[in-house]
Motif scaffolding. Structure first.
Motif, mmCIF file in Angstrom:
data_model
loop_
_atom_site.group_PDB
_atom_site.id
_atom_site.type_symbol
_atom_site.label_atom_id
_atom_site.label_comp_id
_atom_site.label_asym_id
_atom_site.label_seq_id
_atom_site.Cartn_x
_atom_site.Cartn_y
_atom_site.Cartn_z
ATOM 1 N N ARG A 80 0.834 -1.204 0.000
ATOM 2 C CA ARG A 80 0.000 0.000 0.000
ATOM 3 C C ARG A 80 0.866 1.250 0.000
ATOM 4 N N THR A 81 1.920 1.227 0.805
ATOM 5 C CA THR A 81 2.827 2.369 0.852
ATOM 6 C C THR A 81 3.515 2.579 -0.484
ATOM 7 N N GLN A 82 3.949 1.475 -1.105
ATOM 8 C CA GLN A 82 4.619 1.571 -2.391
ATOM 9 C C GLN A 82 3.703 2.181 -3.447
ATOM 10 N N ASN A 83 2.448 1.760 -3.461
ATOM 11 C CA ASN A 83 1.504 2.314 -4.425
ATOM 12 C C ASN A 83 1.330 3.811 -4.216
ATOM 13 N N ALA A 84 1.280 4.244 -2.959
ATOM 14 C CA ALA A 84 1.128 5.665 -2.676
ATOM 15 C C ALA A 84 2.360 6.448 -3.124
ATOM 16 N N ILE A 85 3.541 5.896 -2.881
ATOM 17 C CA ILE A 85 4.772 6.565 -3.295
ATOM 18 C C ILE A 85 4.837 6.691 -4.816
ATOM 19 N N GLU A 86 4.425 5.657 -5.520
ATOM 20 C CA GLU A 86 4.564 5.642 -6.974
ATOM 21 C C GLU A 86 3.500 6.463 -7.686
ATOM 22 N N VAL A 87 2.598 7.098 -6.932
ATOM 23 C CA VAL A 87 1.628 7.969 -7.574
ATOM 24 C C VAL A 87 2.345 9.110 -8.298
ATOM 25 N N GLY A 88 3.521 9.491 -7.793
ATOM 26 C CA GLY A 88 4.292 10.540 -8.451
ATOM 27 C C GLY A 88 4.782 10.125 -9.826
ATOM 28 N N VAL A 89 5.219 8.876 -9.952
ATOM 29 C CA VAL A 89 5.642 8.368 -11.265
ATOM 30 C C VAL A 89 4.458 8.351 -12.219
ATOM 31 N N GLN A 90 3.295 7.910 -11.722
ATOM 32 C CA GLN A 90 2.103 7.884 -12.562
ATOM 33 C C GLN A 90 1.707 9.295 -12.979
ATOM 34 N N LEU A 91 1.846 10.244 -12.059
ATOM 35 C CA LEU A 91 1.525 11.624 -12.393
ATOM 36 C C LEU A 91 2.452 12.155 -13.470
ATOM 37 N N LYS A 92 3.749 11.895 -13.328
ATOM 38 C CA LYS A 92 4.711 12.346 -14.340
ATOM 39 C C LYS A 92 4.341 11.802 -15.719
ATOM 40 N N ARG A 93 4.014 10.527 -15.776
ATOM 41 C CA ARG A 93 3.623 9.943 -17.065
ATOM 42 C C ARG A 93 2.363 10.604 -17.608
ATOM 43 N N GLY A 94 1.402 10.874 -16.699
ATOM 44 C CA GLY A 94 0.172 11.509 -17.135
ATOM 45 C C GLY A 94 0.392 12.910 -17.673
ATOM 46 N N LEU A 95 1.248 13.688 -16.999
ATOM 47 C CA LEU A 95 1.529 15.051 -17.449
ATOM 48 C C LEU A 95 2.261 15.056 -18.793
ATOM 49 N N MET A 96 3.200 14.153 -18.955
ATOM 50 C CA MET A 96 4.020 14.156 -20.166
ATOM 51 C C MET A 96 3.382 13.365 -21.305
ATOM 52 N N GLY A 97 2.304 12.622 -21.022
ATOM 53 C CA GLY A 97 1.714 11.765 -22.029
ATOM 54 C C GLY A 97 0.473 12.317 -22.689
ATOM 55 N N THR A 98 0.126 13.574 -22.432
ATOM 56 C CA THR A 98 -1.082 14.139 -23.022
ATOM 57 C C THR A 98 -0.874 14.464 -24.498
ATOM 58 N N ASN A 99 -1.976 14.475 -25.229
ATOM 59 C CA ASN A 99 -1.950 14.980 -26.597
ATOM 60 C C ASN A 99 -1.998 16.504 -26.610
ATOM 61 N N ALA A 100 -2.621 17.079 -25.585
ATOM 62 C CA ALA A 100 -2.673 18.532 -25.459
ATOM 63 C C ALA A 100 -1.302 19.087 -25.114
ATOM 64 N N LEU A 101 -1.050 20.314 -25.560
ATOM 65 C CA LEU A 101 0.149 21.028 -25.134
ATOM 66 C C LEU A 101 -0.052 21.461 -23.696
ATOM 67 N N THR A 102 0.947 21.260 -22.844
ATOM 68 C CA THR A 102 0.814 21.591 -21.427
ATOM 69 C C THR A 102 1.712 22.762 -21.055
ATOM 70 N N ILE A 103 1.183 23.634 -20.192
ATOM 71 C CA ILE A 103 1.885 24.854 -19.788
ATOM 72 C C ILE A 103 1.815 24.980 -18.273
ATOM 73 N N ALA A 104 2.946 25.273 -17.649
ATOM 74 C CA ALA A 104 2.983 25.556 -16.217
ATOM 75 C C ALA A 104 3.159 27.054 -16.005
ATOM 76 N N GLN A 105 2.347 27.619 -15.118
ATOM 77 C CA GLN A 105 2.436 29.030 -14.737
ATOM 78 C C GLN A 105 2.813 29.084 -13.264
ATOM 79 N N VAL A 106 4.047 29.487 -12.972
ATOM 80 C CA VAL A 106 4.608 29.340 -11.628
ATOM 81 C C VAL A 106 4.840 30.696 -10.978
ATOM 82 N N HIS A 107 4.320 30.837 -9.753
ATOM 83 C CA HIS A 107 4.593 32.017 -8.945
ATOM 84 C C HIS A 107 4.907 31.545 -7.521
#
Length: 252
Positions: A80-107
């Motif tokens: 269970r802990t491992q799955n929670a930790i690896e949510v970050g890897v899944q998120l990275k794949r999701g952000l970089m795997g979109t067909n849409a162009l992605t933009i971050a606006q950071v302040h």
């Protein structure tokens, strides 16, 4: 919900808002999962551009250390802990795997995983006084989420070592000079400047933009020489259960 998903009138631009301003948008595992789902939903519903930004005074202060999985000795279920930790890897794949162009606006602040989320976007714009850092080694952790390759891709190995091992903090202007961000603007001009760029991107032929995004994604996948990010969950699990992380990261 820790994340808001909104659309422009034409349903061409989706905005994913990190919405925990009382914690400077520090992220729990559940919130990270919500970000990934929001990007997937926006992409599935045909967004041409997905904008990632934060509510309140900062973009994202990194992990919510009070709720981060793994460092509590009471968490005996390793799976269970491992799955929670690896949510970050899944998120990275999701952000970089979109067909849409992605933009971050950071302040404000973009720290640790918050900065990694921005790095995973195709284009990144910052307030010139934003503060960005990757403090993982200071907290007795390796950089997770498969983010080291992305960092090296953007700034090179020399600067990557400096950011990680010398705990270098960059302003928005310095992040542009390092190649980490696309451009930096005065804080009161950031939103307007990002919107101008979104408007210009929407004038590009949608198919041409889509194919260019796929080209970038294919080249990045070929250059990564394997799936070293698969190791990151295992690499993080050991330190998260150790005394150094309990002292430095969790503050216990």
């Amino acid at each position: 919900m820790s994340i808001d998903l909104t659309w422009n009138d034409a349903k061409t631009v989706a905005t994913v808002m990190l919405n925990r301003p009382e914690t400077l948008n520090a992220m729990t595992a559940d919130a990270l999962d919500e970000v990934g789902h929001a990007f997937q939903q926006a992409d599935a519903e045909g967004a041409r551009i997905i904008l990632l930004r934060g509510a309140g005074r900062s973009f994202c202060a990194g992990a919510d250390r009070k709720q981060y999985p793994g460092f509590k000795t009471s968490e005996e279920n390793i799976g269970r802990t491992q799955n929670a930790i690896e949510v970050g890897v899944q998120l990275k794949r999701g952000l970089m795997g979109t067909n849409a162009l992605t933009i971050a606006q950071v302040h404000g602040h973009a720290v640790g995983g918050g900065l990694v989320m921005a790095m995973c976007c195709d284009m990144r714009f910052a307030a010139d006084d934003a503060r960005m850092s990757l403090p993982e080694l200071k907290l007795a952790l390796p950089l997770g989420w498969g983010a080291l390759y992305r960092l090296i891709e953007l700034v090179g190995t020399t600067r990557a070592w400096s950011l990680l091992a010398e705990f270098e903090e960059l302003s928005g202007t310095q992040a542009v000079e390092a190649g980490l961000f696309s451009a930096a603007f005065a804080p009161d001009q950031l939103g307007q400047q990002v919107q101008q760029r979104i408007d210009a991107l929407l004038q590009i032929d949608p198919e041409a933009l889509f194919l260019t995004k796929r080209q970038f994604r294919a080249i990045a996948a070929r250059a990564s020489f394997g799936n070293i990010e698969e190791l990151d969950g295992a690499l993080l699990l050991g330190p998260l259960r150790g005394p150094h992380v309990r002292e430095k990261f969790a503050g216990l």
